[in-house]
Write an enzyme that holds these catalytic residues in place. Sequence first.
Site, mmCIF file in Angstrom:
data_model
loop_
_atom_site.group_PDB
_atom_site.id
_atom_site.type_symbol
_atom_site.label_atom_id
_atom_site.label_comp_id
_atom_site.label_asym_id
_atom_site.label_seq_id
_atom_site.Cartn_x
_atom_site.Cartn_y
_atom_site.Cartn_z
ATOM 1 N N ASP A 82 29.757 -32.524 1.216
ATOM 2 C CA ASP A 82 29.150 -32.589 2.546
ATOM 3 C C ASP A 82 27.630 -32.645 2.539
ATOM 4 O OD1 ASP A 82 31.452 -32.620 4.210
ATOM 5 O OD2 ASP A 82 31.765 -30.497 3.787
ATOM 6 N N ASP B 138 34.618 -31.819 13.388
ATOM 7 C CA ASP B 138 34.718 -33.109 12.717
ATOM 8 C C ASP B 138 35.862 -33.167 11.702
ATOM 9 O OD1 ASP B 138 34.401 -35.474 11.326
ATOM 10 O OD2 ASP B 138 32.226 -35.415 11.401
ATOM 11 N N HIS C 268 35.970 -36.613 9.231
ATOM 12 C CA HIS C 268 35.342 -36.890 7.934
ATOM 13 C C HIS C 268 36.212 -36.454 6.756
ATOM 14 C CE1 HIS C 268 34.468 -32.620 7.551
ATOM 15 N NE2 HIS C 268 33.912 -32.815 6.375
ATOM 16 N N HIS D 92 35.844 -36.320 1.798
ATOM 17 C CA HIS D 92 36.446 -35.454 0.786
ATOM 18 C C HIS D 92 37.588 -36.139 0.041
ATOM 19 C CE1 HIS D 92 34.017 -32.206 2.275
ATOM 20 N NE2 HIS D 92 34.523 -32.309 3.476
ATOM 21 N N HIS E 175 0.808 -1.218 0.000
ATOM 22 C CA HIS E 175 0.000 0.000 0.000
ATOM 23 C C HIS E 175 0.840 1.267 0.000
ATOM 24 C CE1 HIS E 175 -2.077 -3.276 2.240
ATOM 25 N NE2 HIS E 175 -3.068 -2.981 1.411
HETATM 26 S S1 FES Z 1 1.759 -0.741 3.239
HETATM 27 FE FE1 FES Z 1 0.214 -2.176 3.630
HETATM 28 S S2 FES Z 1 1.344 -3.961 4.085
HETATM 29 FE FE2 FES Z 1 2.879 -2.513 3.820
HETATM 30 FE FE LIG Z 2 33.383 -31.371 4.975
#
Ligand code: FES
Ligand SMILES: [Fe+2]
Lengths: 448, 175
Positions: free
Chosen positions: A363, A204, A207, A212, A102
């Site tokens: 990962d 960790d 791993h 890797h 708005h």
């Molecule tokens: S102006 Fe109405 S929701 Fe932001």
């Molecule tokens: Fe990793």
Amino acid sequence: MDVSDLVDTTTGRQKRTIYSNEELYKQELERIFGRCWLFLVHTSQIPKAGDYFRTFMGEDDVIVIRQKDGSIKAFLNSCTHRGNRICRADRGNAKAFTCNYHGWSFAPDGSLAGVPLENEAYFGELDRSKLGLVQVTHVAEYKGLVFGCFDPDAPSLEDYLGDAKFFLDVWLDAMPGGTSLLGETQKMELGSNWKLPVENVCGDGYHLGWAHAGAMSAVQSMDLAGLSVGNSSTNLEGGLSVAGMNGHMALTSLDGISGYAFYPEPKPMMDYLEANRPTAIERLGKVRGEQLWGSQINITIFPNLQFLPGLNWFRVYHPKGPGKLEQWTWAMVENDMPDEMQAAILDNQCLTFGLAGLFDNDDGDNLAACTEQSRGWRTAQMDVFTNMALGRSGPRDGFPGDIAAGLVSEHNQRYFYRRWQEHMQAESWAEVPTYNINSLSVEEPGNA
Amino acid sequence: MLEMNPAPVLVEDMIALTQRLYHEARLLDAERFEDWLELLCDDVTYRMDLKRRRFRADRSPPAAVGAGVVFNENFARLKLRIDRLRSGYVWAEDPPNFVRRVISNVEIEPADAENEVIVHSVIVIHRNRIDGLARQFTAGRTDRWRHGTQGWCLAARDIALDHAVLPDSNINVFF
Ligand code: FES
Ligand SMILES: [Fe+2]
């Protein structure tokens, strides 16, 4: 929910439900993300007045804005009229934020500056002073890192960080020019619970040689504390797992060069380290200046910030439900580094731990699968374990924290889950314990 | 505007290049990486930049050291990625995933150099990885193809990925 049986730090056991239970997740949003200091932005990302950066605190959409006086404020990214998101860009510079719905318009200080048809339709009866953007309760900076916190009763950021500052400063304060984050945000969606990547990076080392192995075998120059392809060997003397600092931790090698030694062209990096070593020693003292600055270090700030001097990536995880997260990554540099070195670091970070990162890409599926394997009716009743090297930690000369030898240990993970449990059990900050185990009573020279 | 070579692209070349793109896609779908490398010029550049998401009116400057990349590869770095995929240790690719590329919107125009052309295209990569998990990457590509003794080779590829958040946990594929 009572979490006393979900984690047992004395045996290194966790119940799998902590990765899948919806109610626990909601409790995490309240008691962890609603309570802890969370990383928002690096000052280098919003240098000028009106610069802003959009991020998340838990699932709360937040916009962080540099003010005219240079200070930094953070607000919920939500219009106070009907709730619409007021900013859809990742970052930028703005004089005002106008809501798409708005047309309400908010100034960078959060105040409601303009309302369409204010007199005609609201008959001039709207109290704009009460309808500014909702401000994040606390925003504070530690040497370039800006954190926000929703909890009015939280300790100060300095106290929250506690002895982790010993390690933070190795990155943030070794050089007089400070640090920066580079580039756009590298965002990836993972089908993982948020705790699993944190747990992985906080401690960790186990791993690395297996998960890797493909990347390690292709990138020959990668050699971290003797870790080898296929997990066939490790050298426990090369590093430390440091925890017991209010839930923060560090995983560090001790050679002062390993962070940069595996770059495709390490020579300029080694030259930089050599040229600036005296400065680092002067500013941080001998232990940190010689052994930590330049080393590969994984630093974790509870709950969801991790950064790795050496590999030079900086990362935060935003939870999106118990089984989903967004992983945000940047390259990080010291501002004293020459431009070519910064560019090489950005390039290498993207190559190794970027969206198509040779290492990082290994990962995700493991973390996602650990998450999924906490959902089945029978599977969810099972435990998982971080019991490696249980009971083998203690103090170390010159370092704070409760310390286990080596990068391969599950010591740090145990402290991570301990901290998780402490927060989840506590009704308020007053019930959350503070501990900096083996705190260094006498500060080293160079510490302010 | 770039200055354009006035010589129009020959229909035979258009057909040959379009076929090249399809062929390339099929090689990659079948993980025939070494055969794919044969289609690249030795000085190939292969790039995917990180994108900015800014308001249109935003006037903040671009990042000083650069936006960062997803890919910034030359021949050796592409080879490095293939070495990783071929290592037998990339667990996310075993069992092999169902991967299918769709190439479309092919448009070819002259380039500055006489033996080169610019080829625009769109690529969609479908991947079915674990159980029912299917993910899709969509990207635009701007290529420079060069005609040499071996026929057409790819000299440069700029890839514009159309995802603000990567919708999968790896990019173990080439675009
Ligand atoms: S102006 Fe109405 S929701 Fe932001
Ligand atoms: Fe990793």
